[in-house]
Design a protein around this motif. Structure first.
Motif, PDB file in Angstrom:
ATOM      1  N   HIS A  31       1.014  -1.121   0.345  1.00  0.00           N
ATOM      2  CA  HIS A  31       0.498   0.170   0.251  1.00  0.00           C
ATOM      3  C   HIS A  31       0.748   1.278   0.217  1.00  0.00           C
ATOM      4  O   HIS A  31       2.124   1.175   0.941  1.00  0.00           O
ATOM      5  CB  HIS A  31      -1.517  -0.390   0.925  1.00  0.00           C
ATOM      6  N   ASP A  32       0.117   2.440  -0.726  1.00  0.00           N
ATOM      7  CA  ASP A  32       0.886   3.904  -0.272  1.00  0.00           C
ATOM      8  C   ASP A  32       0.907   4.405   1.095  1.00  0.00           C
ATOM      9  O   ASP A  32       0.058   4.689   1.503  1.00  0.00           O
ATOM     10  CB  ASP A  32       0.657   4.775  -1.008  1.00  0.00           C
ATOM     11  N   PRO A  33       1.941   4.635   1.534  1.00  0.00           N
ATOM     12  CA  PRO A  33       1.745   5.017   3.376  1.00  0.00           C
ATOM     13  C   PRO A  33       1.445   6.650   3.452  1.00  0.00           C
ATOM     14  O   PRO A  33       0.521   7.066   4.338  1.00  0.00           O
ATOM     15  CB  PRO A  33       2.912   4.978   3.033  1.00  0.00           C
ATOM     16  N   HIS A  34       1.230   7.123   2.131  1.00  0.00           N
ATOM     17  CA  HIS A  34       0.392   8.826   2.010  1.00  0.00           C
ATOM     18  C   HIS A  34      -0.775   8.455   1.781  1.00  0.00           C
ATOM     19  O   HIS A  34      -1.578   8.935   1.475  1.00  0.00           O
ATOM     20  CB  HIS A  34       1.363   9.640   1.039  1.00  0.00           C
ATOM     21  N   GLN A  35      -1.556   7.072   1.430  1.00  0.00           N
ATOM     22  CA  GLN A  35      -2.461   6.415   0.525  1.00  0.00           C
ATOM     23  C   GLN A  35      -3.555   4.790   0.915  1.00  0.00           C
ATOM     24  O   GLN A  35      -3.377   4.416   0.246  1.00  0.00           O
ATOM     25  CB  GLN A  35      -2.948   6.754  -0.390  1.00  0.00           C
ATOM     26  N   PRO A  36      -2.696   4.598   2.886  1.00  0.00           N
ATOM     27  CA  PRO A  36      -3.457   3.283   3.521  1.00  0.00           C
ATOM     28  C   PRO A  36      -4.353   2.605   2.940  1.00  0.00           C
ATOM     29  O   PRO A  36      -4.101   1.841   3.448  1.00  0.00           O
ATOM     30  CB  PRO A  36      -3.051   3.547   4.411  1.00  0.00           C
ATOM     31  N   GLU A  37      -5.462   3.202   1.938  1.00  0.00           N
ATOM     32  CA  GLU A  37      -6.821   2.601   1.469  1.00  0.00           C
ATOM     33  C   GLU A  37      -6.355   1.858   0.653  1.00  0.00           C
ATOM     34  O   GLU A  37      -7.643   1.147  -0.493  1.00  0.00           O
ATOM     35  CB  GLU A  37      -7.791   3.999   1.579  1.00  0.00           C
ATOM     36  N   ARG A  38      -5.277   2.130  -0.300  1.00  0.00           N
ATOM     37  CA  ARG A  38      -4.810   1.565  -1.128  1.00  0.00           C
ATOM     38  C   ARG A  38      -3.944   0.553  -1.764  1.00  0.00           C
ATOM     39  O   ARG A  38      -2.723   1.316  -1.154  1.00  0.00           O
ATOM     40  CB  ARG A  38      -5.029   3.145  -2.648  1.00  0.00           C
ATOM     41  N   SER A  39      -4.217  -0.617  -1.740  1.00  0.00           N
ATOM     42  CA  SER A  39      -3.757  -1.614  -1.502  1.00  0.00           C
ATOM     43  C   SER A  39      -3.788  -2.368  -2.804  1.00  0.00           C
ATOM     44  O   SER A  39      -4.519  -1.788  -3.566  1.00  0.00           O
ATOM     45  CB  SER A  39      -4.337  -2.481  -0.605  1.00  0.00           C
ATOM     46  N   ARG A  49       8.238  -2.457 -20.264  1.00  0.00           N
ATOM     47  CA  ARG A  49       7.603  -0.749 -19.682  1.00  0.00           C
ATOM     48  C   ARG A  49       7.844  -0.052 -19.085  1.00  0.00           C
ATOM     49  O   ARG A  49       9.102  -0.042 -18.609  1.00  0.00           O
ATOM     50  CB  ARG A  49       6.560  -1.861 -18.970  1.00  0.00           C
ATOM     51  N   THR A  50       7.538   1.053 -19.085  1.00  0.00           N
ATOM     52  CA  THR A  50       7.173   2.190 -18.401  1.00  0.00           C
ATOM     53  C   THR A  50       6.413   2.281 -17.325  1.00  0.00           C
ATOM     54  O   THR A  50       5.210   2.849 -17.797  1.00  0.00           O
ATOM     55  CB  THR A  50       7.636   3.232 -19.583  1.00  0.00           C
ATOM     56  N   ALA A  51       6.481   2.386 -15.913  1.00  0.00           N
ATOM     57  CA  ALA A  51       5.020   2.402 -15.385  1.00  0.00           C
ATOM     58  C   ALA A  51       5.422   4.036 -15.011  1.00  0.00           C
ATOM     59  O   ALA A  51       6.704   4.672 -14.239  1.00  0.00           O
ATOM     60  CB  ALA A  51       6.326   1.633 -14.006  1.00  0.00           C
ATOM     61  N   VAL A  52       4.292   4.169 -14.769  1.00  0.00           N
ATOM     62  CA  VAL A  52       4.370   6.109 -14.481  1.00  0.00           C
ATOM     63  C   VAL A  52       3.595   5.619 -12.984  1.00  0.00           C
ATOM     64  O   VAL A  52       2.482   5.521 -13.193  1.00  0.00           O
ATOM     65  CB  VAL A  52       3.480   6.652 -15.318  1.00  0.00           C
ATOM     66  N   PHE A  53       3.884   6.134 -11.279  1.00  0.00           N
ATOM     67  CA  PHE A  53       3.408   6.234 -10.833  1.00  0.00           C
ATOM     68  C   PHE A  53       3.528   6.668  -9.590  1.00  0.00           C
ATOM     69  O   PHE A  53       4.668   8.160  -9.765  1.00  0.00           O
ATOM     70  CB  PHE A  53       3.516   4.805  -9.611  1.00  0.00           C
ATOM     71  N   ASP A  54       2.994   7.424  -8.513  1.00  0.00           N
ATOM     72  CA  ASP A  54       3.620   8.228  -6.772  1.00  0.00           C
ATOM     73  C   ASP A  54       3.291   7.296  -6.303  1.00  0.00           C
ATOM     74  O   ASP A  54       2.769   6.466  -6.079  1.00  0.00           O
ATOM     75  CB  ASP A  54       2.598   9.023  -7.583  1.00  0.00           C
ATOM     76  N   PHE A  55       4.298   7.479  -5.300  1.00  0.00           N
ATOM     77  CA  PHE A  55       4.476   6.709  -4.084  1.00  0.00           C
ATOM     78  C   PHE A  55       4.728   7.624  -3.441  1.00  0.00           C
ATOM     79  O   PHE A  55       5.691   8.385  -2.945  1.00  0.00           O
ATOM     80  CB  PHE A  55       5.551   5.057  -4.307  1.00  0.00           C
ATOM     81  N   HIS A  57       9.532  -1.242   4.991  1.00  0.00           N
ATOM     82  CA  HIS A  57       9.088  -1.976   6.070  1.00  0.00           C
ATOM     83  C   HIS A  57       7.676  -1.497   5.959  1.00  0.00           C
ATOM     84  O   HIS A  57       6.239  -2.090   6.338  1.00  0.00           O
ATOM     85  CB  HIS A  57       9.881  -1.785   6.875  1.00  0.00           C
ATOM     86  N   GLU A  58       7.091   0.025   5.780  1.00  0.00           N
ATOM     87  CA  GLU A  58       6.078   0.318   6.344  1.00  0.00           C
ATOM     88  C   GLU A  58       4.691   0.463   4.934  1.00  0.00           C
ATOM     89  O   GLU A  58       3.280   0.175   5.396  1.00  0.00           O
ATOM     90  CB  GLU A  58       6.047   2.082   6.042  1.00  0.00           C
TER      91      GLU A  58
END
Length: 184
Positions: free
Chosen positions: A45-53, A96-102, A136-137
């Motif tokens: 999950h994104d630690p800044h968006q914990p609801e997004r798994s 591939r080219t992955a474009v994402f925010d984390f 870890h987070e």
């Protein structure tokens, strides 16, 4: 930074602030298959968006002086404990080219994705998992999933093409498949 095919994606080098702040890097991933045809995936999950798994393949950035194969086996060992040699990997089967925010940081990652076999990894002892502080987070689970389980998974799966039949990379024809730019 060139992608795996050696060319620059259209968005790189433009003057928009979003692109200028984007972290651009090369990456490598492993599709690790067991003898039952299941795939090892990581749920995080994104630690800044914990609801997004979401589920994704083991892998990450290529470090200075590493080849894509070396990075892929290093990341696999760090994230799962399974140890492969670079020569045991098949491919790259995907580019591939992955474009994402984390963690509120934008990334563009030009990836090579390889296939590895659990049977090869089981010939040597498992390594200790070595998560970074971010891992870890953000990492919740590492597990084996069948194609049917991945296809039916309600969470996001990266790359999304893993929901399609796996026959073509399980019995790879030797030609890398370019998945293009994939927003995540």
């Amino acid at each position: 930074m060139p992608n795996a095919a050696g060319s620059r994606p259209d968005a790189v080098g433009t003057s928009s602030p979003e692109v200028a702040d984007r972290i651009e890097r090369l990456g490598a991933r492993v599709l690790l298959l067991d003898g039952s045809g299941r795939l090892l995936l990581v749920r995080g999950h994104d630690p800044h968006q914990p609801e997004r798994s979401f589920w994704f393949t083991p892998g990450g950035g290529i470090e200075a002086g590493e080849s894509p194969r070396e990075a892929a086996v290093r990341e696999l060992a760090e994230e799962t404990g399974y140890v492969l040699e670079p020569g045991e990997l098949v491919g790259p089967v995907w580019l591939r080219t992955a474009v994402f925010d984390f963690a509120s940081r934008p990334y563009t990652q030009h990836e090579q994705i390889f296939v590895g076999l659990l049977a090869d990894a089981e010939r040597r002892p498992r390594a200790g998992v070595e998560f970074t502080a971010d891992e870890h987070e953000a990492l919740d689970e590492v597990t084996w999933l069948s194609h049917a389980e991945v296809a039916a998974e309600p969470r996001e799966v990266f790359p999304d093409v893993l929901r399609e039949p796996w026959d073509w990379f399980v019995s790879w024809d030797g030609v890398p498949r370019n998945l293009g730019v994939q927003p995540e």
